[in-house]
Design a protein around this motif. Structure first.
Motif, PDB file in Angstrom:
ATOM      1  N   ARG A 127      15.029  20.785 -11.395  1.00 54.42           N
ATOM      2  CA  ARG A 127      14.620  21.388  -9.890  1.00 54.42           C
ATOM      3  C   ARG A 127      14.334  19.935  -9.391  1.00 54.42           C
ATOM      4  NH1 ARG A 127      11.627  25.649  -9.866  1.00 54.42           N
ATOM      5  NH2 ARG A 127      13.649  27.062 -10.239  1.00 54.42           N
ATOM      6  N   ASP A 128      13.479  19.321  -9.845  1.00 50.30           N
ATOM      7  CA  ASP A 128      12.843  18.098  -9.328  1.00 50.30           C
ATOM      8  C   ASP A 128      13.781  16.803  -9.790  1.00 50.30           C
ATOM      9  OD1 ASP A 128      11.025  19.649  -8.186  1.00 50.30           O
ATOM     10  OD2 ASP A 128       9.811  19.329  -9.869  1.00 50.30           O
ATOM     11  N   GLN A 129      14.562  16.768 -10.694  1.00 48.44           N
ATOM     12  CA  GLN A 129      15.436  15.800 -11.064  1.00 48.44           C
ATOM     13  C   GLN A 129      15.914  14.879  -9.905  1.00 48.44           C
ATOM     14  OE1 GLN A 129      19.225  15.836 -12.145  1.00 48.44           O
ATOM     15  NE2 GLN A 129      19.346  13.579 -12.896  1.00 48.44           N
ATOM     16  N   PRO A 130      16.578  15.549  -8.848  1.00 46.07           N
ATOM     17  CA  PRO A 130      17.204  14.559  -7.881  1.00 46.07           C
ATOM     18  C   PRO A 130      15.966  13.794  -6.968  1.00 46.07           C
ATOM     19  CG  PRO A 130      18.251  16.825  -7.758  1.00 46.07           C
ATOM     20  CD  PRO A 130      16.799  16.807  -8.814  1.00 46.07           C
ATOM     21  N   ILE A 131      15.031  14.321  -6.810  1.00 49.27           N
ATOM     22  CA  ILE A 131      13.856  13.937  -6.113  1.00 49.27           C
ATOM     23  C   ILE A 131      13.155  12.650  -6.835  1.00 49.27           C
ATOM     24  CG2 ILE A 131      11.316  14.157  -5.200  1.00 49.27           C
ATOM     25  CD1 ILE A 131      12.327  16.917  -4.611  1.00 49.27           C
ATOM     26  N   ILE A 132      12.892  13.114  -8.250  1.00 46.66           N
ATOM     27  CA  ILE A 132      12.270  11.891  -9.293  1.00 46.66           C
ATOM     28  C   ILE A 132      13.260  10.832  -9.283  1.00 46.66           C
ATOM     29  CG2 ILE A 132      11.232  11.476 -11.418  1.00 46.66           C
ATOM     30  CD1 ILE A 132       9.570  13.287  -9.387  1.00 46.66           C
ATOM     31  N   GLN A 133      14.618  11.100  -9.420  1.00 53.20           N
ATOM     32  CA  GLN A 133      15.507  10.093  -9.915  1.00 53.20           C
ATOM     33  C   GLN A 133      15.712   9.166  -8.371  1.00 53.20           C
ATOM     34  OE1 GLN A 133      17.570   9.658 -12.769  1.00 53.20           O
ATOM     35  NE2 GLN A 133      17.541   7.545 -11.567  1.00 53.20           N
ATOM     36  N   MET A 134      15.778   9.607  -7.318  1.00 60.37           N
ATOM     37  CA  MET A 134      15.844   8.911  -6.015  1.00 60.37           C
ATOM     38  C   MET A 134      14.292   7.984  -5.863  1.00 60.37           C
ATOM     39  SD  MET A 134      16.428  10.284  -2.155  1.00 60.37           S
ATOM     40  CE  MET A 134      17.895  10.802  -2.462  1.00 60.37           C
ATOM     41  N   ALA A 135      13.424   8.542  -6.389  1.00 61.49           N
ATOM     42  CA  ALA A 135      11.979   7.810  -6.376  1.00 61.49           C
ATOM     43  C   ALA A 135      12.143   6.493  -7.264  1.00 61.49           C
ATOM     44  CB  ALA A 135      11.104   8.543  -6.986  1.00 61.49           C
ATOM     45  N   LEU A 136      12.904   6.718  -8.582  1.00 61.93           N
ATOM     46  CA  LEU A 136      12.979   5.566  -9.534  1.00 61.93           C
ATOM     47  C   LEU A 136      13.958   4.838  -9.047  1.00 61.93           C
ATOM     48  CD1 LEU A 136      12.889   7.789 -12.794  1.00 61.93           C
ATOM     49  CD2 LEU A 136      10.998   6.442 -11.536  1.00 61.93           C
ATOM     50  N   ASN A 137      15.009   5.376  -8.593  1.00 59.88           N
ATOM     51  CA  ASN A 137      16.156   4.400  -7.829  1.00 59.88           C
ATOM     52  C   ASN A 137      15.435   3.415  -6.846  1.00 59.88           C
ATOM     53  OD1 ASN A 137      18.152   5.730  -9.305  1.00 59.88           O
ATOM     54  ND2 ASN A 137      18.941   6.778  -7.758  1.00 59.88           N
TER      55      ASN A 137
ATOM     56  N   ALA B  19       9.307  12.907   0.579  1.00 59.74           N
ATOM     57  CA  ALA B  19       8.919  12.228   1.742  1.00 59.74           C
ATOM     58  C   ALA B  19       8.769  10.532   1.804  1.00 59.74           C
ATOM     59  CB  ALA B  19       7.952  12.826   2.411  1.00 59.74           C
ATOM     60  N   LEU B  20       7.950  10.257   1.030  1.00 59.65           N
ATOM     61  CA  LEU B  20       7.350   8.851   0.684  1.00 59.65           C
ATOM     62  C   LEU B  20       8.686   8.147   0.157  1.00 59.65           C
ATOM     63  CD1 LEU B  20       4.284   9.664  -1.344  1.00 59.65           C
ATOM     64  CD2 LEU B  20       4.519   8.778   1.106  1.00 59.65           C
ATOM     65  N   SER B  21       9.376   8.702  -0.371  1.00 63.85           N
ATOM     66  CA  SER B  21      10.904   7.801  -1.050  1.00 63.85           C
ATOM     67  C   SER B  21      11.575   7.500   0.478  1.00 63.85           C
ATOM     68  CB  SER B  21      11.690   8.675  -1.827  1.00 63.85           C
ATOM     69  OG  SER B  21      10.848   8.892  -3.160  1.00 63.85           O
ATOM     70  N   GLN B  22      11.750   8.321   1.228  1.00 70.27           N
ATOM     71  CA  GLN B  22      12.590   8.137   2.422  1.00 70.27           C
ATOM     72  C   GLN B  22      11.890   7.170   3.234  1.00 70.27           C
ATOM     73  OE1 GLN B  22      13.497  11.735   4.325  1.00 70.27           O
ATOM     74  NE2 GLN B  22      13.962  12.786   2.364  1.00 70.27           N
ATOM     75  N   LYS B  23      10.373   7.170   3.344  1.00 69.68           N
ATOM     76  CA  LYS B  23       9.787   6.250   3.893  1.00 69.68           C
ATOM     77  C   LYS B  23       9.777   4.929   3.550  1.00 69.68           C
ATOM     78  CE  LYS B  23       4.929   5.350   5.848  1.00 69.68           C
ATOM     79  NZ  LYS B  23       3.574   5.905   5.662  1.00 69.68           N
ATOM     80  N   LEU B  24       9.707   4.687   2.321  1.00 64.75           N
ATOM     81  CA  LEU B  24      10.012   3.473   1.464  1.00 64.75           C
ATOM     82  C   LEU B  24      11.304   2.774   1.817  1.00 64.75           C
ATOM     83  CD1 LEU B  24       7.941   3.366  -2.081  1.00 64.75           C
ATOM     84  CD2 LEU B  24       7.501   2.390   0.152  1.00 64.75           C
ATOM     85  N   GLY B  25      12.238   3.565   1.688  1.00 65.26           N
ATOM     86  CA  GLY B  25      13.611   3.171   2.033  1.00 65.26           C
ATOM     87  C   GLY B  25      13.876   2.699   3.300  1.00 65.26           C
TER      88      GLY B  25
ATOM     89  N   SER C  82       0.673  -1.083  -0.132  1.00 64.69           N
ATOM     90  CA  SER C  82      -0.071   0.022  -0.017  1.00 64.69           C
ATOM     91  C   SER C  82       0.958   1.296  -0.107  1.00 64.69           C
ATOM     92  CB  SER C  82      -1.078   0.195   1.335  1.00 64.69           C
ATOM     93  OG  SER C  82      -1.860   1.338   1.268  1.00 64.69           O
ATOM     94  N   ALA C  83       1.746   1.213   0.926  1.00 63.12           N
ATOM     95  CA  ALA C  83       2.963   2.542   0.901  1.00 63.12           C
ATOM     96  C   ALA C  83       3.642   2.616  -0.724  1.00 63.12           C
ATOM     97  CB  ALA C  83       3.772   2.226   1.861  1.00 63.12           C
ATOM     98  N   MET C  84       3.976   1.387  -1.286  1.00 66.57           N
ATOM     99  CA  MET C  84       4.318   1.595  -2.454  1.00 66.57           C
ATOM    100  C   MET C  84       3.559   2.138  -3.505  1.00 66.57           C
ATOM    101  SD  MET C  84       6.375  -2.066  -2.673  1.00 66.57           S
ATOM    102  CE  MET C  84       7.296  -2.767  -1.171  1.00 66.57           C
ATOM    103  N   ARG C  85       2.205   1.750  -3.546  1.00 60.68           N
ATOM    104  CA  ARG C  85       1.279   2.240  -4.386  1.00 60.68           C
ATOM    105  C   ARG C  85       1.067   3.702  -4.109  1.00 60.68           C
ATOM    106  NH1 ARG C  85      -0.952  -2.944  -3.422  1.00 60.68           N
ATOM    107  NH2 ARG C  85      -2.676  -1.997  -2.117  1.00 60.68           N
TER     108      ARG C  85
END
Length: 304
Positions: free
Chosen positions: A181-191, A138-144, A97-100
């Motif tokens: 500007r958002d590339q680091p955030i989106i890239q971290m999400a994809l990583n 924030a959600l990426s850090q939570k998933l990690g 659910s967190a991933m979705r």
């Protein structure tokens, strides 16, 4: 103004309009590809979740079959077993659910990016994108730090590994600056997706093997060894054939889905870098990426 002159002016306006549209095509197509990626990954997580639950259900049936039904503690033992597996499944469901939720936020980002291509409210849409990007971070850090799918230190280092690129002065200002500007955030999400999907693929390998064994016993070996031959019941024989085919193809399909999704996360990350660097042939690369997503959707449909 003469009819001929009006015609020339009309053609000139259409040409200019077409040029303006074509110059924005890569951004619109990139945003659409991002939305398709999010939709595919959302569906992949549902398939993975259902596979994990089905595996545990099949194991429960198998263990229940060998339980001592004449024992005084049979009922409590089996209820405890059900509760133990229920708690495991609930934790797994919460993780997926967190991933979705993470993927939905990413989908919202690409939807807003698509709006930025044509909107007249540039500042307002850009501000909305910034808010969505913050939520994704924030959600990426939570998933990690998700406990169900353990990520190694090497996995976590890969998640935070990315390169920022400078934007040239000739490039489309608002869209390019927003993406940069958002590339680091989106890239971290994809990583994060890429590393999690690697772990999920390993987890699925174990789940699908057990599920296949249990279903094979229940649906294939049982009817095949029954006292009444399948040939005596055409309907059961046809169902048996369908179950056998489905089980033989299910294992490879689920694993193909996990690996293809991980590859898609990497491909979208590559597209993101190319968008920032303003590489050539972007539309062709986006087209190839969409073909990857179409292949994933084709596998997903096989499960429905």
């Amino acid at each position: 103004m003469s009819l001929y002159l009006r015609f020339v002016v009309l053609i000139f306006v259409l040409v200019l309009s077409g040029c303006a549209t074509r110059s924005l095509d890569p951004y619109a197509e990139f945003a659409e590809a991002g939305q398709q990626y999010a939709k595919s990954l959302y569906d992949v997580f549902i398939v993975a979740q259902e596979t994990a639950i089905d595996k545990n259900s099949a194991e429960l049936i198998d263990q229940n079959n060998f339980a001592d039904r004449g024992g005084s503690g049979f009922n409590q033992q089996e209820l405890d077993r059900l509760e133990q597996i229920r708690k495991i499944d609930v934790r797994r469901i919460q993780a997926f659910s967190a991933m979705r939720q993470h993927v939905s936020a990413l989908s919202k980002y690409f939807t807003q990016l698509s709006e930025l291509v044509s909107t007249q409210e540039v500042s307002q849409t850009s501000a909305a994108l910034a808010a969505t990007a913050k939520n994704i971070s924030a959600l990426s850090q939570k998933l990690g730090t998700a406990g169900v799918f353990e990520l190694s230190e090497a996995n976590k280092q890969k998640i935070s590994s990315f390169t920022q690129y400078a934007i040239g002065s000739r490039q489309r200002a608002t869209l390019k600056k927003r993406i940069q500007r958002d590339q680091p955030i989106i890239q971290m999400a994809l990583n994060t997706h890429e590393e999690l999907l690697g772990v999920i693929a390993d987890d699925l390998t174990h789940d699908i093997n057990i599920l296949s064994d249990r279903q094979n016993q229940l649906l294939i070996e049982g009817p095949f060894l029954a006292s009444t031959p399948l040939m005596k019941s055409p309907e059961k024989a046809v169902q048996w054939m369908e179950d056998r085919r489905r089980l033989l193809t299910a294992e490879s399909s689920v694993l193909e889905l996990a690996h293809a999704s991980r590859a898609a996360a990497g491909s979208l990350g590559g597209l993101l870098k190319d968008m920032v660097k303003n590489e050539k042939n972007l539309l062709k690369q986006i087209e190839l990426f969409k073909a990857e997503l179409d292949a994933i959707q084709a596998v997903i449909k096989a499960f429905k």
